[in-house]
Design a protein around this motif. Sequence first.
Motif, PDB file in Angstrom:
ATOM      1  N   GLU A 166      -3.884   1.718   2.754  1.00 22.37           N
ATOM      2  CA  GLU A 166      -3.853   2.306   4.127  1.00 22.37           C
ATOM      3  C   GLU A 166      -2.382   2.988   4.636  1.00 22.37           C
ATOM      4  O   GLU A 166      -1.681   2.348   4.351  1.00 22.37           O
ATOM      5  N   THR A 183      -7.813   5.143   5.890  1.00 19.10           N
ATOM      6  CA  THR A 183      -7.926   3.696   5.034  1.00 19.10           C
ATOM      7  C   THR A 183      -8.887   4.139   3.986  1.00 19.10           C
ATOM      8  O   THR A 183      -9.886   4.787   4.090  1.00 19.10           O
ATOM      9  N   VAL A 184      -8.458   3.742   2.739  1.00 19.86           N
ATOM     10  CA  VAL A 184      -9.209   3.872   1.579  1.00 19.86           C
ATOM     11  C   VAL A 184      -9.777   2.620   1.095  1.00 19.86           C
ATOM     12  O   VAL A 184      -9.201   1.726   0.533  1.00 19.86           O
ATOM     13  N   ASN A 185     -10.974   2.073   1.523  1.00 25.85           N
ATOM     14  CA  ASN A 185     -11.599   1.034   1.351  1.00 25.85           C
ATOM     15  C   ASN A 185     -12.106   0.619  -0.218  1.00 25.85           C
ATOM     16  O   ASN A 185     -13.316   1.393  -0.337  1.00 25.85           O
ATOM     17  N   ALA A 186     -11.530   0.231  -1.011  1.00 22.85           N
ATOM     18  CA  ALA A 186     -11.777  -0.014  -2.508  1.00 22.85           C
ATOM     19  C   ALA A 186     -11.620  -1.260  -3.057  1.00 22.85           C
ATOM     20  O   ALA A 186     -11.850  -1.454  -4.161  1.00 22.85           O
ATOM     21  N   ARG A 193      -9.951  -5.541  -2.305  1.00 20.92           N
ATOM     22  CA  ARG A 193      -9.177  -6.425  -1.512  1.00 20.92           C
ATOM     23  C   ARG A 193      -7.775  -5.731  -1.159  1.00 20.92           C
ATOM     24  O   ARG A 193      -7.554  -4.540  -1.546  1.00 20.92           O
ATOM     25  N   LEU A 194      -6.962  -6.423  -0.366  1.00 28.60           N
ATOM     26  CA  LEU A 194      -5.758  -5.973   0.093  1.00 28.60           C
ATOM     27  C   LEU A 194      -4.641  -5.912  -0.892  1.00 28.60           C
ATOM     28  O   LEU A 194      -4.831  -6.913  -1.653  1.00 28.60           O
ATOM     29  N   ALA A 211      -6.404   3.797  -5.643  1.00 29.04           N
ATOM     30  CA  ALA A 211      -7.117   2.729  -5.121  1.00 29.04           C
ATOM     31  C   ALA A 211      -8.354   2.135  -5.793  1.00 29.04           C
ATOM     32  O   ALA A 211      -8.632   1.036  -6.161  1.00 29.04           O
ATOM     33  N   HIS A 212      -9.279   2.997  -6.100  1.00 30.89           N
ATOM     34  CA  HIS A 212     -10.276   2.660  -7.178  1.00 30.89           C
ATOM     35  C   HIS A 212     -10.002   2.114  -8.361  1.00 30.89           C
ATOM     36  O   HIS A 212     -10.917   1.352  -9.090  1.00 30.89           O
ATOM     37  N   SER A 224       0.871  -1.066  -0.022  1.00 28.17           N
ATOM     38  CA  SER A 224       0.065   0.103  -0.104  1.00 28.17           C
ATOM     39  C   SER A 224       0.775   1.141   0.028  1.00 28.17           C
ATOM     40  O   SER A 224       0.687   2.357  -0.764  1.00 28.17           O
ATOM     41  N   THR A 233      -7.693  -2.089  -1.359  1.00 29.59           N
ATOM     42  CA  THR A 233      -7.681  -1.002  -0.088  1.00 29.59           C
ATOM     43  C   THR A 233      -6.281  -0.578   0.343  1.00 29.59           C
ATOM     44  O   THR A 233      -5.422  -1.100   0.493  1.00 29.59           O
TER      45      THR A 233
END
Length: 290
Positions: free
Chosen positions: A242, A248-251, A253-254, A234-235, A133, A240
Amino acid sequence: MHSSLEIAILLLAIILDLILAEPPSLIHPVVWFGKVIGFFDSRWKRRNLLDVAAGAFFTLAVIIFALALSRIPSLLFQPLYVVASAYLLFSCISIRSMVDHAKGTISNGINAERVQMIVSRDTSRLNNHQLCSAVIESVAENFVDGVLAPLLYFSLFGLSGAVVYRAINVCDAMIGYRTPSYERFGKFAARIDDVVNFIPARFSVLLFALLNPKALKAYRYSIKLNGHAIVAMAHTLAVTLEKPGYYTVNAGRLPDREDIEGAISIYWKLSFISVVIAAMILGLRAWFLN
């Protein structure tokens, strides 16, 4: 300046970047900016209320130095003028060097020490996903700082625009922190960096959206100004991202090693698009001025 000369300077700078990656440190203007602001930083004893004024004065001194440096090529004969201008512009962009650094972090697995070279956070406590990340975030941020913004400012305001932008960016990177020592001293550098990155950071989202429309979701977030590029990346990758303790940008999987390679591929594409846009702006400027 004639548009054909500006386009020649742009293309020569890109060629130098792709061949050399970075100028030697001894003759690297961006390194000089860092040394100048670092000199002031190390010798200024913090005095609370005076820190804001001192930080602003020292930052402006670096900006004035950058502006003066950017004017030197105009004193030279045309062939030397083009070469000197291209060299200065080359020093302000970092396409291949970012790619090389990012690739270096995964040359043998994910290497925390190599990651530490391109991020400010402590990588010794990060797991593999967080290390990946960190690299991806750095690639996204550098697209704005090291490619899009300097090229935009060059195409709009000439060589001085790119060089002054990088001087501001370096000052922010050196002293623009929210820590007890820099909260006041680096305030001006941080704020002026916010201003000059306001449009490039947001414009970068549109370029990411050319590759994946989901990148437009970045407009819903505001990590910091350059955070738009991080969210867009991220998108675009559907992962995701972080920074532990910050955001944390939840977009999706890790992230893993393959996603770093994906980020590098995106970086190449966006850099190419940015060069084309800069050349188009130069052409449009010449058309309107004539």
